[in-house]
Design a protein around this motif. Sequence first.
Motif, PDB file in Angstrom:
ATOM      1  N   ASP A   1       0.810  -1.211   0.000  1.00 49.29           N
ATOM      2  CA  ASP A   1       0.000   0.000   0.000  1.00 49.29           C
ATOM      3  C   ASP A   1       0.846   1.264   0.000  1.00 49.29           C
ATOM      4  OD1 ASP A   1      -2.382   1.468   2.374  1.00 49.29           O
ATOM      5  OD2 ASP A   1      -1.953   1.905   0.269  1.00 49.29           O
TER       6      ASP A   1
ATOM      7  N   TYR B   1      -8.181   4.021   7.833  1.00 51.63           N
ATOM      8  CA  TYR B   1      -8.039   4.345   6.405  1.00 51.63           C
ATOM      9  C   TYR B   1      -9.214   5.193   5.962  1.00 51.63           C
ATOM     10  CZ  TYR B   1      -4.514   0.691   6.765  1.00 51.63           C
ATOM     11  OH  TYR B   1      -3.420  -0.058   7.166  1.00 51.63           O
ATOM     12  N   GLY B   2      -9.061   5.855   4.832  1.00 49.60           N
ATOM     13  CA  GLY B   2     -10.076   6.793   4.365  1.00 49.60           C
ATOM     14  C   GLY B   2     -11.429   6.169   4.098  1.00 49.60           C
ATOM     15  N   ASP B   3     -11.433   4.849   3.867  1.00 45.33           N
ATOM     16  CA  ASP B   3     -12.721   4.182   3.590  1.00 45.33           C
ATOM     17  C   ASP B   3     -13.405   3.732   4.880  1.00 45.33           C
ATOM     18  OD1 ASP B   3     -11.499   0.824   2.698  1.00 45.33           O
ATOM     19  OD2 ASP B   3     -11.152   2.110   4.447  1.00 45.33           O
TER      20      ASP B   3
ATOM     21  N   SER C   1     -12.104   1.732   7.192  1.00 47.91           N
ATOM     22  CA  SER C   1     -11.546   0.494   7.756  1.00 47.91           C
ATOM     23  C   SER C   1     -10.382   0.841   8.677  1.00 47.91           C
ATOM     24  CB  SER C   1     -11.082  -0.447   6.636  1.00 47.91           C
ATOM     25  OG  SER C   1     -10.020   0.162   5.910  1.00 47.91           O
TER      26      SER C   1
ATOM     27  N   PHE D   1     -11.399  -6.224   6.654  1.00 49.70           N
ATOM     28  CA  PHE D   1     -10.140  -6.993   6.655  1.00 49.70           C
ATOM     29  C   PHE D   1     -10.414  -8.447   7.053  1.00 49.70           C
ATOM     30  CE2 PHE D   1      -7.475  -3.733   5.395  1.00 49.70           C
ATOM     31  CZ  PHE D   1      -7.659  -2.586   6.149  1.00 49.70           C
TER      32      PHE D   1
ATOM     33  N   LEU E   1      -1.278  -5.399   5.641  1.00 47.68           N
ATOM     34  CA  LEU E   1      -0.793  -4.376   4.719  1.00 47.68           C
ATOM     35  C   LEU E   1       0.665  -4.076   4.975  1.00 47.68           C
ATOM     36  CD1 LEU E   1      -3.912  -3.907   4.417  1.00 47.68           C
ATOM     37  CD2 LEU E   1      -3.338  -1.538   3.963  1.00 47.68           C
TER      38      LEU E   1
ATOM     39  N   ASP F   1      -1.582   5.590  -5.141  1.00 49.06           N
ATOM     40  CA  ASP F   1      -1.994   4.747  -4.021  1.00 49.06           C
ATOM     41  C   ASP F   1      -2.352   3.336  -4.466  1.00 49.06           C
ATOM     42  OD1 ASP F   1      -4.567   5.096  -1.404  1.00 49.06           O
ATOM     43  OD2 ASP F   1      -3.033   3.568  -1.798  1.00 49.06           O
TER      44      ASP F   1
ATOM     45  N   GLY G   1      -2.883   0.862  -2.710  1.00 45.38           N
ATOM     46  CA  GLY G   1      -3.784   0.201  -1.749  1.00 45.38           C
ATOM     47  C   GLY G   1      -5.227   0.587  -1.911  1.00 45.38           C
ATOM     48  N   THR G   2      -5.532   1.423  -2.916  1.00 43.28           N
ATOM     49  CA  THR G   2      -6.917   1.808  -3.184  1.00 43.28           C
ATOM     50  C   THR G   2      -7.336   1.212  -4.514  1.00 43.28           C
ATOM     51  OG1 THR G   2      -6.842   3.830  -1.876  1.00 43.28           O
ATOM     52  CG2 THR G   2      -8.415   3.779  -3.699  1.00 43.28           C
TER      53      THR G   2
ATOM     54  N   LEU H   1     -10.063   7.854  -7.530  1.00 45.25           N
ATOM     55  CA  LEU H   1     -10.978   8.812  -6.918  1.00 45.25           C
ATOM     56  C   LEU H   1     -10.517  10.215  -7.279  1.00 45.25           C
ATOM     57  CD1 LEU H   1     -11.174   7.047  -3.434  1.00 45.25           C
ATOM     58  CD2 LEU H   1     -12.679   6.745  -5.407  1.00 45.25           C
TER      59      LEU H   1
ATOM     60  N   VAL I   1     -12.667  14.893  -1.005  1.00 48.71           N
ATOM     61  CA  VAL I   1     -11.489  15.271  -0.215  1.00 48.71           C
ATOM     62  C   VAL I   1     -10.315  15.481  -1.173  1.00 48.71           C
ATOM     63  CG1 VAL I   1     -12.255  14.010   1.833  1.00 48.71           C
ATOM     64  CG2 VAL I   1     -10.773  12.868   0.183  1.00 48.71           C
TER      65      VAL I   1
ATOM     66  N   ILE J   1      -7.075  10.521  -5.359  1.00 52.42           N
ATOM     67  CA  ILE J   1      -6.411   9.248  -5.066  1.00 52.42           C
ATOM     68  C   ILE J   1      -6.395   8.388  -6.321  1.00 52.42           C
ATOM     69  CG2 ILE J   1      -6.474   7.170  -3.642  1.00 52.42           C
ATOM     70  CD1 ILE J   1      -8.143   8.904  -1.648  1.00 52.42           C
TER      71      ILE J   1
HETATM   72  C1  LIG Z   1     -11.462   4.371  -0.621  1.00 56.09           C
HETATM   73  C2  LIG Z   1     -11.178   5.707  -0.009  1.00 56.09           C
HETATM   74  N1  LIG Z   1     -12.122   6.635   0.268  1.00 56.09           N
HETATM   75  N2  LIG Z   1     -11.482   7.688   0.793  1.00 56.09           N
HETATM   76  C3  LIG Z   1     -12.172   8.913   1.189  1.00 56.09           C
HETATM   77  C4  LIG Z   1     -10.164   7.432   0.880  1.00 56.09           C
HETATM   78  C5  LIG Z   1      -9.130   8.345   1.411  1.00 56.09           C
HETATM   79  C6  LIG Z   1      -9.932   6.181   0.360  1.00 56.09           C
HETATM   80  C7  LIG Z   1      -8.634   5.495   0.211  1.00 56.09           C
HETATM   81  C8  LIG Z   1      -8.519   4.356   1.219  1.00 56.09           C
HETATM   82  O1  LIG Z   1      -9.208   4.328   2.239  1.00 56.09           O
HETATM   83  N3  LIG Z   1      -7.599   3.431   0.894  1.00 56.09           N
HETATM   84  C9  LIG Z   1      -7.302   2.325   1.654  1.00 56.09           C
HETATM   85  C10 LIG Z   1      -8.265   1.619   2.363  1.00 56.09           C
HETATM   86  C11 LIG Z   1      -7.856   0.520   3.111  1.00 56.09           C
HETATM   87  C12 LIG Z   1      -6.523   0.148   3.122  1.00 56.09           C
HETATM   88  C13 LIG Z   1      -5.619   0.892   2.380  1.00 56.09           C
HETATM   89  N4  LIG Z   1      -6.022   1.957   1.660  1.00 56.09           N
END
Ligand SMILES: Cc1nn(C)c(C)c1CC(=O)Nc1ccccn1
Length: 327
Positions: A32, A76-78, A80, A113, A122, A218, A220-221, A225, A298, A302
Amino acid sequence: GAGSVANTPEAGDVEYLAPVTIGGQTVNMDFDSGSSDLWVFNTQLSLNTLSGHMAYNPAQSSTFQLLPGSTFSISYGDGSGAAGNVGTDTVNIGGATVTGQAIELATDVSTSFVTDTQSTGLIGLAFSKLNTVKPVQQKTFFDNALATLPEPVFTADLRHNAAGTYEFGAIDSTKFSGPLAWTPVNTTSGFWQFTSQAFAVGGGAPSTSVPGGQAIADTGTTLMLADQSVVDGYYSQVQGAVNNATVGGVTFPCSATLPDLQIDVGGTMATVRGDDINFAPVDQTGTTCFGGLQATTVQPQIYGDIFFKSNFVAFNGGNNSLGVAPH
Ligand SMILES: Cc1nn(C)c(C)c1CC(=O)Nc1ccccn1
């Protein structure tokens, strides 16, 4: 020395996993470039949580050392996340080896996860300033490896539904066509961040005023986005594209022909193939498909795996730059 490992996309290219050997135990991990923690499923977790996963067992490693009192907690941003305690061990990725690498041992992991049984955790490859270990922040594998690599680089070669490569310490020019276009990286955010102010659709006239005008690379995404202006400009050229609140993003008829997207990377226009932007059907009927390009409100934007499937990317930690070329 240099290290090279094959990466494999999970079903639907949702994420890309590659083998990492920690204290002699080889586990598949999600590389990631958008975060800076190396955390693993491990034998501290409950059997329910571990079900289906590989796990690292520190007790089985003769080189593991606990870092007493150290903890991590990452979101993380999503939405998780994971949290737990920390030790060190020897990490070997395709021959590139680091001793004393911080290994973050999850004692709590979020649902996405747990259900992703192919991933053992990760390995963060962004800048170490984003590492969440307390009280003493730890370094990423790449940061620790930099001094010993033949070249201070790692590269990502990700492919649609096919094996690719992660390489540390060398740039394999057989993996891409033409010269790499290099752009400086702004490390202030801790991400591999660059300027991205323009886009064009299907070879049309470029628009050169993307608000914010910044993006990160990124791995890991899953998706790409981008700013709403990019998303609107792109899907205005796709018949039947709608913002589908039910599924949470733009969808279009699976029969649609998607144009290529040209996107600015530090002054050079990189291409994202249209057929990679047709990410997946939203249901079994295969009538409606979900876009690989979606909006983010945001900043920075990404550029995830959808971008990497069309572009080989070299991450240069020696002079903080990114090299991009089509593959
Ligand atoms: C998908 C997403 N939405 N928003 C606002 C962001 C910032 C992301 C990117 C994100 O969270 N990536 C991620 C998720 C889990 C593990 C590693 N990287």
